[in-house]
Design an enzyme around this catalytic site. Structure first.
Site, PDB file in Angstrom:
ATOM      1  N   GLY A  46       4.679  -5.427   2.967  1.00  0.00           N
ATOM      2  CA  GLY A  46       4.400  -4.885   4.285  1.00  0.00           C
ATOM      3  C   GLY A  46       2.974  -5.202   4.703  1.00  0.00           C
ATOM      4  CD  GLN A  51      -2.638  -4.052   5.429  1.00  0.00           C
ATOM      5  OE1 GLN A  51      -1.475  -3.945   5.790  1.00  0.00           O
ATOM      6  NE2 GLN A  51      -2.978  -4.241   4.164  1.00  0.00           N
ATOM      7  CB  CYS A  88      -2.839  -1.620  -0.311  1.00  0.00           C
ATOM      8  SG  CYS A  88      -3.273  -1.947   1.403  1.00  0.00           S
ATOM      9  CG  LEU A  89      -0.948  -7.562   0.812  1.00  0.00           C
ATOM     10  CD1 LEU A  89      -0.313  -8.235   2.020  1.00  0.00           C
ATOM     11  CD2 LEU A  89      -0.944  -8.492  -0.388  1.00  0.00           C
ATOM     12  CG  HIS A 130       1.395   1.468   1.975  1.00  0.00           C
ATOM     13  ND1 HIS A 130       0.801   1.550   0.741  1.00  0.00           N
ATOM     14  CD2 HIS A 130       0.712   0.516   2.655  1.00  0.00           C
ATOM     15  CE1 HIS A 130      -0.227   0.695   0.698  1.00  0.00           C
ATOM     16  NE2 HIS A 130      -0.293   0.049   1.845  1.00  0.00           N
ATOM     17  CD  GLU A 131       2.461  -1.802   5.206  1.00  0.00           C
ATOM     18  OE1 GLU A 131       1.460  -2.018   5.926  1.00  0.00           O
ATOM     19  OE2 GLU A 131       2.482  -2.067   3.995  1.00  0.00           O
ATOM     20  CG  HIS A 134      -2.322   0.209   6.350  1.00  0.00           C
ATOM     21  ND1 HIS A 134      -3.577   0.128   5.822  1.00  0.00           N
ATOM     22  CD2 HIS A 134      -1.487  -0.284   5.398  1.00  0.00           C
ATOM     23  CE1 HIS A 134      -3.511  -0.390   4.592  1.00  0.00           C
ATOM     24  NE2 HIS A 134      -2.249  -0.646   4.315  1.00  0.00           N
TER      25      HIS A 134
HETATM   26 NI    NI Z   1      -1.445  -1.466   2.591  1.00  0.00          NI
END
Ligand code: NI
Length: 154
Positions: A46, A51, A88-89, A130-131, A134
């Protein structure tokens, strides 16, 4: 399509609240296409627009059962509980256990502005939560119950 740089923890933008999308135009479609490419190139499940440095309420997801684009998403229902490992990226090298609902229902617009309803269970429910976090400047490490070491260098 173009690959975009992923913003990493420490950059203040990750703590900002993303704004609602009001124009479903070519610029949004370009953002979505770029986010899709960036998601797959990064082997993520995701990615939220913040991000890649864009403060708009846009999320792309693929938990292995198909690609989804969520615009102005909201959780409308949740059920149960799970405690699983997350990463997380934007937070490279860290993983930890978080508490999330087992099932969630999400209402979101698609790239043409049409409202759709999605349901996710297990990994997909975690991914939705999670997304969406953000978009409000929340990182998984904020609610982490326990840090987990997944790999160590030799
Ligand atoms: Ni993330």
């Amino acid at each position: 399509m173009a690959l975009r740089n992923i913003v990493k923890v420490g950059d203040d933008i990750l703590r900002k609240k993303s704004r609602e999308v009001t124009k479903f135009d070519a610029r949004l479609h370009q953002l979505l296409d770029d986010m899709k490419e960036t998601l797959y190139k990064s082997n993520g499940v995701g990615l939220a627009a913040v991000q890649v440095g864009v403060l708009r309420r846009v999320v792309v997801i693929d938990c292995g059962d198909g690609y989804l684009e969520l615009i102005n998403p909201e959780i409308t229902d949740s059920e149960g509980e799970q405690e699983e490992v997350e990463g997380c990226l934007s937070v490279p090298g860290r993983n930890g256990i978080t508490k999330r609902p087992m099932k969630v229902t999400v209402k979101a617009q698609n790239r043409d502005g049409k409202w759709c309803v999605y349901q996710g269970e297990g990994l997909k429910a975690r991914c939705f939560c999670h997304e969406l976090d953000h978009l409000d400047g929340i990182l998984f490490t904020d609610n982490m119950i326990k840090e987990v070491v997944i790999e160590c260098e030799e």
